[in-house]
Design a protein around this motif. Structure first.
Motif, mmCIF file in Angstrom:
data_model
loop_
_atom_site.group_PDB
_atom_site.id
_atom_site.type_symbol
_atom_site.label_atom_id
_atom_site.label_comp_id
_atom_site.label_asym_id
_atom_site.label_seq_id
_atom_site.Cartn_x
_atom_site.Cartn_y
_atom_site.Cartn_z
ATOM 1 N N ASP A 162 58.836 32.601 41.087
ATOM 2 C CA ASP A 162 57.889 33.584 41.614
ATOM 3 C C ASP A 162 56.594 32.887 41.975
ATOM 4 O O ASP A 162 56.286 31.807 41.466
ATOM 5 C CB ASP A 162 57.643 34.693 40.586
ATOM 6 C CG ASP A 162 57.016 35.933 41.202
ATOM 7 O OD1 ASP A 162 57.168 36.142 42.427
ATOM 8 O OD2 ASP A 162 56.352 36.683 40.475
ATOM 9 N N LEU A 163 55.847 33.536 42.850
ATOM 10 C CA LEU A 163 54.630 32.972 43.402
ATOM 11 C C LEU A 163 53.662 34.111 43.667
ATOM 12 O O LEU A 163 54.065 35.156 44.178
ATOM 13 C CB LEU A 163 54.993 32.265 44.719
ATOM 14 C CG LEU A 163 53.909 31.746 45.610
ATOM 15 C CD1 LEU A 163 53.240 30.546 44.970
ATOM 16 C CD2 LEU A 163 54.509 31.348 46.959
ATOM 17 N N ALA A 164 52.409 33.919 43.301
ATOM 18 C CA ALA A 164 51.380 34.919 43.562
ATOM 19 C C ALA A 164 50.035 34.206 43.601
ATOM 20 O O ALA A 164 49.883 33.125 43.034
ATOM 21 C CB ALA A 164 51.370 35.988 42.462
ATOM 22 N N PRO A 165 49.040 34.804 44.240
ATOM 23 C CA PRO A 165 47.704 34.219 44.142
ATOM 24 C C PRO A 165 47.160 34.459 42.740
ATOM 25 O O PRO A 165 47.580 35.401 42.059
ATOM 26 C CB PRO A 165 46.895 34.995 45.189
ATOM 27 C CG PRO A 165 47.603 36.295 45.318
ATOM 28 C CD PRO A 165 49.050 36.015 45.060
ATOM 29 N N TYR A 166 46.247 33.591 42.315
ATOM 30 C CA TYR A 166 45.600 33.801 41.027
ATOM 31 C C TYR A 166 44.396 34.709 41.237
ATOM 32 O O TYR A 166 43.520 34.407 42.037
ATOM 33 C CB TYR A 166 45.151 32.465 40.410
ATOM 34 C CG TYR A 166 44.460 32.669 39.085
ATOM 35 C CD1 TYR A 166 45.211 32.876 37.935
ATOM 36 C CD2 TYR A 166 43.082 32.700 38.984
ATOM 37 C CE1 TYR A 166 44.595 33.101 36.721
ATOM 38 C CE2 TYR A 166 42.459 32.920 37.766
ATOM 39 C CZ TYR A 166 43.215 33.119 36.642
ATOM 40 O OH TYR A 166 42.604 33.354 35.438
ATOM 41 N N PHE A 167 44.374 35.824 40.532
ATOM 42 C CA PHE A 167 43.230 36.742 40.554
ATOM 43 C C PHE A 167 42.440 36.508 39.273
ATOM 44 O O PHE A 167 42.992 36.660 38.177
ATOM 45 C CB PHE A 167 43.681 38.207 40.547
ATOM 46 C CG PHE A 167 44.393 38.713 41.762
ATOM 47 C CD1 PHE A 167 44.561 37.955 42.895
ATOM 48 C CD2 PHE A 167 44.916 39.993 41.757
ATOM 49 C CE1 PHE A 167 45.230 38.455 44.005
ATOM 50 C CE2 PHE A 167 45.581 40.505 42.861
ATOM 51 C CZ PHE A 167 45.734 39.735 43.987
ATOM 52 N N GLN A 168 41.161 36.189 39.377
ATOM 53 C CA GLN A 168 40.326 36.011 38.182
ATOM 54 C C GLN A 168 40.400 37.233 37.274
ATOM 55 O O GLN A 168 40.437 37.108 36.053
ATOM 56 C CB GLN A 168 38.866 35.806 38.579
ATOM 57 C CG GLN A 168 38.517 34.404 38.975
ATOM 58 C CD GLN A 168 37.038 34.298 39.273
ATOM 59 O OE1 GLN A 168 36.525 34.973 40.164
ATOM 60 N NE2 GLN A 168 36.364 33.461 38.530
ATOM 61 N N GLN A 169 40.431 38.401 37.876
ATOM 62 C CA GLN A 169 40.412 39.638 37.101
ATOM 63 C C GLN A 169 41.689 39.856 36.295
ATOM 64 O O GLN A 169 41.726 40.692 35.413
ATOM 65 C CB GLN A 169 40.167 40.842 38.025
ATOM 66 C CG GLN A 169 38.799 40.845 38.659
ATOM 67 C CD GLN A 169 38.654 39.887 39.844
ATOM 68 O OE1 GLN A 169 39.603 39.215 40.266
ATOM 69 N NE2 GLN A 169 37.450 39.797 40.387
ATOM 70 N N MET A 170 42.728 39.093 36.592
ATOM 71 C CA MET A 170 43.980 39.208 35.847
ATOM 72 C C MET A 170 44.090 38.139 34.773
ATOM 73 O O MET A 170 45.067 38.096 34.032
ATOM 74 C CB MET A 170 45.183 39.125 36.794
ATOM 75 C CG MET A 170 45.255 40.258 37.796
ATOM 76 S SD MET A 170 45.287 41.889 37.061
ATOM 77 C CE MET A 170 46.906 41.892 36.339
#
Length: 162
Positions: A126-134
């Motif tokens: 899996d691949l996703a952008p890194y969200f600081q809020q997460m």
């Protein structure tokens, strides 16, 4: 309860580390190459992010590598024996990892990254952008041994490897 769950890779790591190493993971550039079955549109907008969240499989590990007992990290008895789910390595049952490489560039299906601690040929689940809020909320607590183990040489630049 589901006893098995089928997961197919969505991408593959190309280049970068050529062998499994415990340390000197920093500064290595590699490519996360999205499989042809996924339209380019599935990556639209990802170039606006500095880091990715990449879930990958320790594909060179064997089922017999799994260790369901407490042990000292890296066999170093200076560090306390901790359970299987306290380690972040291939000895856990599903042999999965999560990394947060820096996204450098994008060229079609190729995401050029650095600081991905996976080896050439690794299947990306899996691949996703890194969200600081997460990321973690509140202060982060941990014992001293992970810092002792990882701060010294894990992210040292691979070019400095003896």
């Amino acid at each position: 309860m589901v006893s098995t769950y089928e997961v197919r890779p969505i991408a593959t790591v190309v280049g970068g580390h050529t062998r499994v190493l415990d340390d000197y993971q920093g500064g290595v550039r590699s490519i996360i190459r999205l499989q042809e079955e996924y339209p380019l549109e599935t990556l639209q907008g990802i170039e606006e992010f500095s880091h990715l969240t990449v879930t990958w499989r320790f594909h060179l590990a064997r089922p017999e590598d799994v260790q369901l007992h407490a042990r000292s990290p890296r066999g170093n008895t200076r560090w306390p024996a901790t359970g299987t789910f306290v380690h972040r390595n291939h000895r856990r049952p599903n042999q999965l990892a999560i990394s947060y490489p820096r996204l450098l560039d994008m060229d079609g299906r190729d995401l050029h990254v650095t600081d991905l601690d996976a080896v050439d040929g690794t299947p990306v689940i899996d691949l996703a952008p890194y969200f600081q809020q997460m990321g973690p909320r509140g202060g982060v607590r941990q014992p001293t041994w992970p810092g002792e183990m990882l701060d010294a040489e894990y992210w040292k630049d691979a070019a400095e490897r003896p």
